[in-house]
Motif scaffolding. Structure first.
Motif, short mmCIF file in Angstrom:
data_model
loop_
_atom_site.label_atom_id
_atom_site.label_comp_id
_atom_site.label_asym_id
_atom_site.label_seq_id
_atom_site.Cartn_x
_atom_site.Cartn_y
_atom_site.Cartn_z
N THR A 163 -4.16 -8.61 4.04
CA THR A 163 -2.64 -8.68 4.20
C THR A 163 -2.54 -10.21 3.63
OG1 THR A 163 -2.50 -7.16 6.16
CG2 THR A 163 -0.67 -8.99 5.77
N LEU A 164 -1.63 -10.39 2.85
CA LEU A 164 -1.02 -11.58 2.14
C LEU A 164 -0.43 -12.52 3.02
CD1 LEU A 164 -0.47 -9.88 -1.23
CD2 LEU A 164 -2.38 -11.67 -0.75
N PRO A 165 -0.18 -13.77 2.87
CA PRO A 165 0.61 -14.52 3.86
C PRO A 165 2.17 -14.08 3.78
CG PRO A 165 -0.67 -16.04 2.56
CD PRO A 165 -0.91 -14.58 1.96
N THR A 166 2.81 -13.52 2.52
CA THR A 166 4.02 -12.79 2.66
C THR A 166 4.48 -11.57 3.17
OG1 THR A 166 3.27 -11.65 0.59
CG2 THR A 166 4.26 -13.66 0.21
N GLY A 167 3.21 -11.02 3.80
CA GLY A 167 3.23 -9.76 4.46
C GLY A 167 2.90 -8.67 3.73
N THR A 168 2.84 -8.79 2.27
CA THR A 168 2.47 -7.78 1.42
C THR A 168 0.80 -7.34 1.82
OG1 THR A 168 3.88 -8.54 -0.16
CG2 THR A 168 2.14 -7.07 -0.91
N GLU A 169 0.66 -5.93 2.03
CA GLU A 169 -0.82 -5.58 2.28
C GLU A 169 -1.30 -4.89 1.35
OE1 GLU A 169 -2.97 -2.78 5.54
OE2 GLU A 169 -0.78 -2.95 5.57
N TYR A 170 -2.52 -5.18 0.70
CA TYR A 170 -3.12 -4.20 -0.38
C TYR A 170 -4.18 -3.38 0.69
CZ TYR A 170 -6.92 -3.10 -3.78
OH TYR A 170 -7.64 -2.41 -4.49
N ARG A 171 -4.20 -2.00 0.16
CA ARG A 171 -5.13 -1.29 0.51
C ARG A 171 -5.90 -0.61 -0.55
NH1 ARG A 171 -1.24 2.22 4.60
NH2 ARG A 171 -0.72 0.53 6.17
N GLY A 172 -7.29 -0.32 -0.51
CA GLY A 172 -7.89 0.08 -1.90
C GLY A 172 -9.41 -0.60 -1.95
N ALA A 173 -9.76 -0.29 -3.03
CA ALA A 173 -11.16 -0.72 -3.46
C ALA A 173 -11.02 -2.58 -3.69
CB ALA A 173 -11.62 -0.02 -4.54
#
Length: 157
Positions: free
Chosen positions: A9-19
């Motif tokens: 989870t980035l500080p902006t609230g955007t979340e990455y899910r994956g490899a």
């Protein structure tokens, strides 16, 4: 460093899910944005090599032959999916009812813009970015302002 399948989870609230590989997005993964949009992509060393963005309402972005809300068809995506409202009850935004904009600000699509401070905040009023001169002009000329009034349809008795 991060390695394998996971989420970040980035500080902006955007979340990455994956490899993840060597601490970077690498392989199949997606970014989940706080506004509900998502970007699914194949990543190579942190850079997307191919991908697709889907807006929160399900509209898929196309970089070629994009006909959504162009000069010919100005309907919002919800109007395309659900049909138009009766005359006099048109949509101001793709949301119904539209967001209430803080006084003196503009709704610029990913948040609110205050032209006095030149700051854009998200819809939960968290800092997103400062607007440069080009973005300032674009927002002032094209975006919905707080002092625009919405007049609700009143049926005849």
């Amino acid at each position: 460093r991060m390695e394998g399948q996971g989420s970040y989870t980035l500080p902006t609230g955007t979340e990455y899910r994956g490899a993840l590989r060597d601490g970077m997005f690498d392989g199949e993964g997606e970014l989940l944005f706080p506004n509900g949009g998502r970007y699914r992509a194949v990543w190579q060393r942190g850079v997307p090599t191919q991908g697709k963005y889907t807006f929160a309402d399900g509209l898929e972005y196309k970089d070629k032959k994009w006909h959504y809300c162009d000069g010919y068809d100005r309907r919002f995506y919800t109007e395309i999916c659900s049909g138009l409202k009766p005359a006099g009850i048109s949509h101001l935004t793709n949301l119904d009812p539209p967001r209430k904009i803080p006084e003196g600000c503009y709704d610029c699509g990913d948040g609110f813009y205050n032209p006095e401070t030149r700051v854009i905040v998200d819809y939960k009023l968290r800092f997103l970015r400062n607007a440069d001169d080009d973005e300032h002009e674009w927002i002032i000329q094209t975006c919905r302002k707080a002092w625009d009034e919405t007049i609700e349809h009143k049926a005849n008795p």
